[in-house]
Design a protein around this motif. Structure first.
Motif, mmCIF file in Angstrom:
data_model
loop_
_atom_site.group_PDB
_atom_site.id
_atom_site.type_symbol
_atom_site.label_atom_id
_atom_site.label_comp_id
_atom_site.label_asym_id
_atom_site.label_seq_id
_atom_site.Cartn_x
_atom_site.Cartn_y
_atom_site.Cartn_z
ATOM 1 N N LEU A 78 -7.723 -1.005 2.539
ATOM 2 C CA LEU A 78 -6.639 -1.481 1.667
ATOM 3 C C LEU A 78 -5.815 -2.562 2.360
ATOM 4 O O LEU A 78 -5.518 -3.601 1.763
ATOM 5 N N TYR A 115 -13.129 -1.573 -2.291
ATOM 6 C CA TYR A 115 -12.070 -0.891 -3.033
ATOM 7 C C TYR A 115 -12.417 -0.779 -4.523
ATOM 8 O O TYR A 115 -12.224 0.268 -5.140
ATOM 9 N N VAL A 149 0.823 -1.202 0.000
ATOM 10 C CA VAL A 149 0.000 0.000 0.000
ATOM 11 C C VAL A 149 0.862 1.259 0.000
ATOM 12 O O VAL A 149 0.597 2.214 -0.725
ATOM 13 N N LEU A 209 -10.331 4.103 4.516
ATOM 14 C CA LEU A 209 -9.797 3.680 3.232
ATOM 15 C C LEU A 209 -8.485 2.904 3.411
ATOM 16 O O LEU A 209 -8.277 1.851 2.801
ATOM 17 N N TYR A 233 -14.975 1.864 -4.915
ATOM 18 C CA TYR A 233 -14.334 3.155 -4.671
ATOM 19 C C TYR A 233 -13.591 3.640 -5.919
ATOM 20 O O TYR A 233 -13.773 4.766 -6.380
ATOM 21 N N GLY A 244 2.739 2.449 -4.901
ATOM 22 C CA GLY A 244 2.064 3.489 -5.669
ATOM 23 C C GLY A 244 0.920 2.952 -6.505
ATOM 24 O O GLY A 244 0.390 3.627 -7.375
ATOM 25 N N LEU A 245 0.548 1.672 -6.248
ATOM 26 C CA LEU A 245 -0.540 1.086 -7.033
ATOM 27 C C LEU A 245 -1.903 1.519 -6.521
ATOM 28 O O LEU A 245 -2.868 1.563 -7.259
ATOM 29 N N PHE A 246 -1.966 1.810 -5.223
ATOM 30 C CA PHE A 246 -3.263 2.077 -4.640
ATOM 31 C C PHE A 246 -3.372 3.539 -4.277
ATOM 32 O O PHE A 246 -2.589 4.061 -3.511
ATOM 33 N N LYS A 247 -4.374 4.158 -4.859
ATOM 34 C CA LYS A 247 -4.602 5.552 -4.542
ATOM 35 C C LYS A 247 -5.496 5.600 -3.323
ATOM 36 O O LYS A 247 -6.648 5.220 -3.374
ATOM 37 N N ALA A 248 -4.932 6.066 -2.226
ATOM 38 C CA ALA A 248 -5.752 6.153 -1.026
ATOM 39 C C ALA A 248 -6.630 7.393 -1.082
ATOM 40 O O ALA A 248 -7.583 7.516 -0.353
ATOM 41 N N ILE A 275 -5.629 -6.631 1.186
ATOM 42 C CA ILE A 275 -4.443 -7.313 0.678
ATOM 43 C C ILE A 275 -4.064 -8.479 1.588
ATOM 44 O O ILE A 275 -3.600 -9.517 1.132
#
Lengths: 313, 304
Positions: free
Chosen positions: B129, B171, A302, B125, B174, A306-310, B133
């Motif tokens: 995540l 996710y 995470v 959020l 979203y 940089g794959l997941f835009k929080a 995972i």
């Protein structure tokens, strides 16, 4: 309901705060809580609470008294703990090396060496065994590994195995589990890697071709570096899932008529501690080790990939 | 797609021999993998056409007779008075029930995370995540201990509720709303006096069809194939989903368990047939889902 109440409590002091610059959006606050309420309850009940409860159990003894790190020390010193984690480590190394090499190589081949039509036939055929994930795949492989009925019994015989129990000798287990995992999981990853390769603009590959790069060179210097993020993504997900191995060794163990070690993987060890010895505290301690491994993997993915835009803004 | 025609001439530049080796490697890799992936499937499909004896004596990829499928079917159906159907029904209830709850909770949650602003949104959020995972099996034993604490072991809810918790679905929703529904559109509707609920039901939901299908696919496949949690939580055979049922069939098959399986009609062909029956619903979903898999797993990459 509880999530809603805490939600309301949280917004009250927030409303007059000067930090809220986007005035038109302020009113969406309460509605936001209502929309996430159902999910938040599930998250607390089946994500956060069990984690906290496992930590609590791991830090106490069977009479509910605080035991410090004794449970952790106890399970680490358990004669089954070391072998279980060693087994899973050997499996993971094998699994990740084979998974990464083959899925990337095959995705590159399917993307740049075959006609799109033929390539999609291959992707489909590789992908289909994924429908048999879980128990079904283990049962199929029990047959594949039984020289009596296996379609590759010739190969098994050539390797010196004439009975099922010889095939499932302890030293073969990591390879067997890699086969099962690859059979059900690799096709999906090949499809995903292919999709990632497809996102590379044709112009870039075209330019490389003009510069004289052959297909392997383009793959090594352009395509693979450009899907690096996705390879990392696959690696971490496969690693985290691999540490949790349970169904495969459990079923193989019962099909081996008890000849195999019932605590081959850490999850099996936790299971045996809880259900055969009633040692829920020890089982929770083993689970905490696995949870931490999973969380560390997730955290790296995470924050670093940089794959997941929080945040979308 | 347009480049495929220009690909061949460019290879001429490399030497003939190295081109031959290169093609040989490609063919070899694909052929080996094709055998690896497809052979077990072909064997599985052919297995119920043979008797247990024929499975041992005949060539592994030969076709027996259609009548043997019927025979295996009748043995399977009569196993513990048709408990196979009970298992399938249980699986349908568990995966169906949790699918409904998953959609009902994850669609509004994903929407709110993407398009509304509230305190704690970012924390929620980030936790989503992380939990998404983290492999779900890591939580199974703690979940069992929790369900045990609350006395929920052995109830339908001990399966459906944990299955309904699906952060990956949240996710996906979203990302979908964050990338495909401009917040200006909602602002405009807000100025026109629409309530938040109307924004969600009148604007967002009608746009959500593709992502609903995506969430449904991942949720259904994952839950239908789940073994670990029901295996721990459900004590009695008539509550098992089909995956745990398969495990029981395995231990009733003489070739893998001569002691317990003696005298029963469950043998290798019956076991093979039960595998096919068990995966049929997922297989049907799979046949149409390759694209869903790509868009689901690559979700978010559009911006990243």
């Amino acid at each position: 309901m509880t999530a809603l109440e805490t939600g309301g409590r949280l917004t009250a002091p927030a409303a007059p705060s000067p930090a809220r610059r986007r005035t038109p959006r302020r009113r969406t606050g309460l509605a936001g809580y209502l929309f996430v309420a159902g999910y938040a309850i599930l998250l607390v009940a089946f994500g956060i609470f069990p984690t906290i409860y496992a930590v609590y159990l791991a830090l106490t003894n069977d009479r509910g008294q605080f035991a410090g790190l004794n449970q952790f020390i106890k399970v680490i010193q358990d004669y089954r703990f070391g072998p279980a984690f060693t087994n899973i480590l050997i499996y993971l190394v094998l699994w990740l090396v084979i998974l990464i090499t083959l899925t990337v190589v095959v995705a590159v081949i399917l993307r740049s060496r075959l006609r799109p039509g033929l390539s999609s036939v291959f992707r489909f055929l590789f992908y289909i065994p994924g429908a048999l994930a879980g128990v079904a795949s283990v049962l199929v492989w029990l047959f594949m590994l039984d020289p009596g009925v296996s379609p590759v019994s010739g190969l098994l015989n050539a390797l010196g195995y004439s009975t099922f129990s010889e095939v499932i000798a302890p030293q073969n287990l990591p390879v067997i589990f890699v086969f099962i995992a690859f059979w059900t999981g690799a096709g999906g990853w090949i499809v995903v890697m292919y999709g990632a390769l497809n996102n590379i603009p044709d112009e870039i590959l075209e330019a490389a071709r003009v510069d004289g790069a052959g297909p392997w060179k383009s793959a090594w210097f352009i395509q693979i570096p450009m899907i690096r993020k996705w390879i990392a993504y696959m690696t971490i997900l496969a690693f985290a899932a691999g540490t949790q191995l349970f169904v495969e060794p459990q079923l193989l163990q019962s099909a081996s008529l008890g000849r195999l070690n019932p605590t081959w993987s850490p999850n099996q060890l936790a299971y045996v501690l809880a259900f055969q010895f009633g040692d829920f505290n020890g089982a929770a301690a083993v689970s905490i080790f696995l949870l931490v491994i999973g969380l560390v993997g997730a955290g790296i993915l995470v924050t670093r990939s940089g794959l997941f835009k929080a945040d979308s803004e | 797609m347009t480049t495929s025609s220009t690909r061949l001439p460019s290879m001429r530049s490399t030497g003939k021999a190295s081109r031959f080796v290169s093609i040989l490697i490609v063919v070899l890799i694909l052929a080996l993998l094709l055998v690896f992936f497809v052979l077990p499937v072909i064997w599985l499909v052919l297995a119920p056409t043979k008797t247990a004896g024929e499975l041992l004596s005949q060539s592994p990829l030969s076709f027996g007779a259609f009548s043997n499928i019927g025979l295996a079917w009748s043995h399977l159906v009569s196993f513990e008075n048709g408990i196979l159907f009970v298992w399938l029904k249980n699986s349908a209830i568990y995966s169906g029930g949790s699918l409904i709850l998953t959609l009902a909770t994850s669609i509004p949650a994903g929407y709110a995370l993407a398009l509304t602003r509230f305190r704690g949104r970012k924390v929620l959020l980030t936790i989503t995540l992380l939990v998404m995972i983290m492999p779900s099996a890591a939580l199974v034993l703690p979940l069992f201990l929790e369900l045990n604490l609350f006395g929920l072991i052995g109830t339908v809810w001990s399966i459906i509720l944990p299955f309904s918790f699906f952060p990956f679905g949240v996710y996906l929703v979203y990302i979908y709303f964050a990338t495909s529904l401009p917040s200006e559109m909602l602002e405009a509707a807000r100025i026109d006096g629409a309530t938040e609920w109307q924004l969600f039901t009148k604007i967002a939901l009608p746009l959500a069809k593709p992502v609903v299908a995506l969430v449904a696919f991942f949720s259904f496949v994952g839950n239908w194939n789940n073994f670990f949690l029901p295996y721990l939580v459900l004590p009695s055979s008539d509550q098992f989903p089909i995956q745990v049922g398969l495990n029981q069939l395995l231990s009733s098959t003489p070739s893998f368990n001569p002691v317990a399986g003696a005298g029963l009609d469950i043998q290798s062909p019956e076991l093979a047939l039960s595998i096919i029956i068990a995966i049929l619903p997922v297989l049907v979903v799979f046949l149409f889902s390759q694209r869903a898999l790509v868009s689901g797993m690559l979700a978010g990459s559009t911006k990243g």
